[in-house]
Design an enzyme around this catalytic site. Structure first.
Site, PDB file in Angstrom:
ATOM      1  N   LEU A  15       0.829  -1.207   0.000  1.00  0.00           N
ATOM      2  CA  LEU A  15       0.000   0.000   0.000  1.00  0.00           C
ATOM      3  C   LEU A  15       0.868   1.264   0.000  1.00  0.00           C
ATOM      4  O   LEU A  15       0.351   2.373   0.059  1.00  0.00           O
ATOM      5  CB  LEU A  15      -0.942   0.002   1.215  1.00  0.00           C
ATOM      6  CG  LEU A  15      -1.978  -1.140   1.217  1.00  0.00           C
ATOM      7  CD1 LEU A  15      -2.860  -1.068   2.450  1.00  0.00           C
ATOM      8  CD2 LEU A  15      -2.836  -1.109  -0.043  1.00  0.00           C
ATOM      9  N   SER A  16       2.192   1.086  -0.102  1.00  0.00           N
ATOM     10  CA  SER A  16       3.081   2.255  -0.102  1.00  0.00           C
ATOM     11  C   SER A  16       2.766   3.234  -1.237  1.00  0.00           C
ATOM     12  O   SER A  16       2.750   4.449  -1.008  1.00  0.00           O
ATOM     13  CB  SER A  16       4.543   1.814  -0.179  1.00  0.00           C
ATOM     14  OG  SER A  16       4.904   1.163   1.005  1.00  0.00           O
ATOM     15  N   THR A  62      11.205  -3.876   0.424  1.00  0.00           N
ATOM     16  CA  THR A  62      10.504  -4.772   1.329  1.00  0.00           C
ATOM     17  C   THR A  62      10.964  -6.213   1.112  1.00  0.00           C
ATOM     18  O   THR A  62      11.948  -6.460   0.402  1.00  0.00           O
ATOM     19  CB  THR A  62       8.962  -4.541   1.240  1.00  0.00           C
ATOM     20  OG1 THR A  62       8.345  -5.304   2.255  1.00  0.00           O
ATOM     21  CG2 THR A  62       8.383  -4.889  -0.116  1.00  0.00           C
ATOM     22  N   LYS A  66      15.536  -6.557   2.215  1.00  0.00           N
ATOM     23  CA  LYS A  66      16.005  -5.539   3.171  1.00  0.00           C
ATOM     24  C   LYS A  66      17.474  -5.714   3.571  1.00  0.00           C
ATOM     25  O   LYS A  66      18.148  -4.746   3.881  1.00  0.00           O
ATOM     26  CB  LYS A  66      15.123  -5.537   4.428  1.00  0.00           C
ATOM     27  CG  LYS A  66      13.745  -4.951   4.159  1.00  0.00           C
ATOM     28  CD  LYS A  66      12.893  -4.858   5.410  1.00  0.00           C
ATOM     29  CE  LYS A  66      11.556  -4.210   5.072  1.00  0.00           C
ATOM     30  NZ  LYS A  66      10.723  -3.984   6.256  1.00  0.00           N
ATOM     31  N   GLY A 137       8.419 -14.679  15.768  1.00  0.00           N
ATOM     32  CA  GLY A 137       8.905 -14.516  14.400  1.00  0.00           C
ATOM     33  C   GLY A 137      10.321 -13.978  14.356  1.00  0.00           C
ATOM     34  O   GLY A 137      10.787 -13.327  15.306  1.00  0.00           O
ATOM     35  N   ASN A 160      10.718 -18.450  17.155  1.00  0.00           N
ATOM     36  CA  ASN A 160      10.420 -18.550  15.726  1.00  0.00           C
ATOM     37  C   ASN A 160      10.226 -20.016  15.375  1.00  0.00           C
ATOM     38  O   ASN A 160      10.890 -20.886  15.948  1.00  0.00           O
ATOM     39  CB  ASN A 160      11.575 -17.974  14.894  1.00  0.00           C
ATOM     40  CG  ASN A 160      11.192 -17.810  13.436  1.00  0.00           C
ATOM     41  OD1 ASN A 160      10.151 -17.244  13.131  1.00  0.00           O
ATOM     42  ND2 ASN A 160      12.021 -18.314  12.533  1.00  0.00           N
ATOM     43  N   THR A 162      11.157 -21.680  12.885  1.00  0.00           N
ATOM     44  CA  THR A 162      12.485 -22.218  12.565  1.00  0.00           C
ATOM     45  C   THR A 162      13.465 -21.612  13.561  1.00  0.00           C
ATOM     46  O   THR A 162      13.883 -20.461  13.419  1.00  0.00           O
ATOM     47  CB  THR A 162      12.877 -21.814  11.119  1.00  0.00           C
ATOM     48  OG1 THR A 162      11.766 -22.084  10.267  1.00  0.00           O
ATOM     49  CG2 THR A 162      14.103 -22.535  10.632  1.00  0.00           C
ATOM     50  N   LYS A 165      16.750 -19.484  12.834  1.00  0.00           N
ATOM     51  CA  LYS A 165      16.675 -18.081  12.389  1.00  0.00           C
ATOM     52  C   LYS A 165      16.634 -17.136  13.593  1.00  0.00           C
ATOM     53  O   LYS A 165      17.173 -16.028  13.544  1.00  0.00           O
ATOM     54  CB  LYS A 165      15.459 -17.862  11.495  1.00  0.00           C
ATOM     55  CG  LYS A 165      15.817 -18.042  10.021  1.00  0.00           C
ATOM     56  CD  LYS A 165      14.625 -18.076   9.113  1.00  0.00           C
ATOM     57  CE  LYS A 165      14.002 -16.745   8.835  1.00  0.00           C
ATOM     58  NZ  LYS A 165      12.800 -16.880   7.973  1.00  0.00           N
ATOM     59  N   TYR A 223      -1.467  -5.009   9.501  1.00  0.00           N
ATOM     60  CA  TYR A 223      -2.522  -3.986   9.577  1.00  0.00           C
ATOM     61  C   TYR A 223      -3.678  -4.288   8.622  1.00  0.00           C
ATOM     62  O   TYR A 223      -4.688  -3.598   8.622  1.00  0.00           O
ATOM     63  CB  TYR A 223      -1.968  -2.574   9.316  1.00  0.00           C
ATOM     64  CG  TYR A 223      -1.246  -2.435   8.001  1.00  0.00           C
ATOM     65  CD1 TYR A 223       0.129  -2.616   7.939  1.00  0.00           C
ATOM     66  CD2 TYR A 223      -1.933  -2.151   6.831  1.00  0.00           C
ATOM     67  CE1 TYR A 223       0.791  -2.512   6.740  1.00  0.00           C
ATOM     68  CE2 TYR A 223      -1.275  -2.050   5.624  1.00  0.00           C
ATOM     69  CZ  TYR A 223       0.090  -2.226   5.593  1.00  0.00           C
ATOM     70  OH  TYR A 223       0.745  -2.134   4.392  1.00  0.00           O
TER      71      TYR A 223
HETATM   72  P1  ATR Z   1      11.348 -13.684   5.562  1.00  0.00           P
HETATM   73  O1  ATR Z   1      11.443 -14.865   6.515  1.00  0.00           O
HETATM   74  O2  ATR Z   1      11.613 -14.035   4.120  1.00  0.00           O
HETATM   75  O3  ATR Z   1      12.079 -12.479   6.029  1.00  0.00           O
HETATM   76  P2  ATR Z   1       8.966 -12.516   6.504  1.00  0.00           P
HETATM   77  O4  ATR Z   1       7.613 -12.402   5.905  1.00  0.00           O
HETATM   78  O5  ATR Z   1       9.679 -11.289   6.914  1.00  0.00           O
HETATM   79  O6  ATR Z   1       9.820 -13.341   5.499  1.00  0.00           O
HETATM   80  O7  ATR Z   1       8.912 -13.489   7.776  1.00  0.00           O
HETATM   81  C1  ATR Z   1       8.016 -14.475   7.890  1.00  0.00           C
HETATM   82  C2  ATR Z   1       7.977 -14.879   9.372  1.00  0.00           C
HETATM   83  O8  ATR Z   1       6.732 -15.534   9.624  1.00  0.00           O
HETATM   84  C3  ATR Z   1       9.061 -15.877   9.744  1.00  0.00           C
HETATM   85  O9  ATR Z   1       9.412 -15.655  11.099  1.00  0.00           O
HETATM   86  C4  ATR Z   1       8.325 -17.211   9.563  1.00  0.00           C
HETATM   87  O10 ATR Z   1       8.854 -18.284  10.303  1.00  0.00           O
HETATM   88  P3  ATR Z   1       9.973 -19.250   9.661  1.00  0.00           P
HETATM   89  O11 ATR Z   1      11.260 -18.541   9.816  1.00  0.00           O
HETATM   90  O12 ATR Z   1       9.875 -20.506  10.445  1.00  0.00           O
HETATM   91  O13 ATR Z   1       9.572 -19.443   8.211  1.00  0.00           O
HETATM   92  C5  ATR Z   1       6.980 -16.840  10.118  1.00  0.00           C
HETATM   93  N1  ATR Z   1       5.928 -17.746   9.663  1.00  0.00           N
HETATM   94  C6  ATR Z   1       5.374 -17.832   8.442  1.00  0.00           C
HETATM   95  N2  ATR Z   1       4.409 -18.777   8.416  1.00  0.00           N
HETATM   96  C7  ATR Z   1       4.341 -19.315   9.666  1.00  0.00           C
HETATM   97  C8  ATR Z   1       3.521 -20.313  10.292  1.00  0.00           C
HETATM   98  N3  ATR Z   1       2.560 -20.981   9.617  1.00  0.00           N
HETATM   99  N4  ATR Z   1       3.725 -20.600  11.602  1.00  0.00           N
HETATM  100  C9  ATR Z   1       4.676 -19.930  12.299  1.00  0.00           C
HETATM  101  N5  ATR Z   1       5.480 -18.957  11.774  1.00  0.00           N
HETATM  102  C10 ATR Z   1       5.310 -18.650  10.480  1.00  0.00           C
END
Ligand code: ATR
Length: 276
Positions: A15-16, A62, A66, A137, A160, A162, A165, A223
């Site tokens: 939406l930027s 974005t 980044k 996250g 998180n 994973t 990360k 948002y």
């Molecule tokens: P990026 O990881 O490429 O920077 P992002 O949109 O900034 O992308 O981040 C997505 C975040 O949402 C990550 O922390 C991701 O967790 P993973 O690192 O395990 O992928 C988290 N995420 C996305 N889907 C998820 C889900 N179903 N359950 C829990 N965490 C989720």
């Protein structure tokens, strides 16, 4: 034509352009336009050539670029340096500078939440000494959130899906504590969702927060939708809640200021543009 741009992948949802083109019109910037462009990593070289050549005046960045754009930059501002994350780019003299406006944008939002500025007096810098903050996250925006809250003295816990990360974030922020996904700190004053869970209306974070104190703030960076299930459940429990709308607007206003030297007003009309 003076061109401004946001790059990302995906980018359709951004939406930027709506916000910046509104300000471009409001502040009568002649011959200016803000566009969005979906790119691949291999396109970065050409984009930076366009900036060097003056074809792009200002750029937002974005997911997932980044951090990836840092090698293309000549200088970083202090927030970009601290977070290794850049969301705004501008050519200054002959150098291409990367800025991070998510960091001050989030700081201003959280300050305002706890002590809204009154009668022209700015919000007071919030102090989080002794407070526990639980961040869900470890994606692209998470370093900006950690940096703001650590600066204010908060103890940061991160979980998180994973875990590796979250562990990687310790390189930049050695004091943070990491938890397995699904685990919570013993007590927490603020919970922040930085994951993408909630972007779809039916998404649900499978963590039970019923043990939280009644003053706990639940903050979702999302948002749109305006109220994720994470916030809805918190509201129904009687907790304080906030979505990512103001942070998004503040980061955009800081970027606009960097490019144009005009600090745009966050008026009702610009807020309404996000109500969709
Ligand atoms: P990026 O990881 O490429 O920077 P992002 O949109 O900034 O992308 O981040 C997505 C975040 O949402 C990550 O922390 C991701 O967790 P993973 O690192 O395990 O992928 C988290 N995420 C996305 N889907 C998820 C889900 N179903 N359950 C829990 N965490 C989720």
């Amino acid at each position: 034509m003076k061109k401004y741009l946001v790059i990302g992948n995906p980018i359709e949802h951004s939406l930027s352009p709506l916000i910046h083109n509104y300000w471009i019109k409001k502040y009568h910037l002649a011959n200016s336009i803000y566009e969005k462009r979906k790119i691949e990593e291999k396109d970065l070289k050409n984009i930076f050539k366009e900036i060097k050549d003056g074809k792009i005046i200002g750029m937002n960045v974005t997911v997932p670029f980044k951090k990836l754009i840092i090698p293309f930059l000549d200088e970083l501002d202090i927030f970009a340096e601290d977070t290794q994350s850049v969301n705004t780019v501008k050519k200054v003299k002959n150098k291409i500078v990367g800025y991070n406006t998510d960091r001050p944008g989030f700081g201003k939002t959280i300050d305002n939440f706890y002590s809204p500025g009154i009668m022209g007096v700015e919000a007071i810098d919030l102090i989080l000494e002794g407070k526990n903050i639980f961040i869900l996250g470890a994606g692209g925006v998470t370093p900006s959130i950690i940096s703001t809250l650590e600066h204010k003295g908060g103890n940061i816990f991160i979980s998180n899906r994973t875990k590796s990360k979250a562990e990687e974030l310790k390189i930049l922020f050695p004091k943070i504590k990491t938890l397995d996904w699904g685990k919570k700190p013993e007590n927490y004053n603020i919970v922040i969702n930085t994951t993408s869970v909630g972007l779809n209306k039916n998404d649900k974070i499978q963590i039970d927060f019923n043990d939280c104190g009644k003053d706990t703030l639940f903050y979702d960076l999302i948002y749109s939708p305006k109220e994720t299930n994470f916030l809805k459940e918190a509201r129904l429990r009687g907790n304080k809640t906030m979505n990512g709308q103001m942070m998004f607007l503040y980061q955009a206003s800081c970027a606009f200021y960097i490019w144009t030297n005009i600090l745009p007003e966050i008026d009702d009309e610009v807020i309404k543009l996000l109500d969709r």
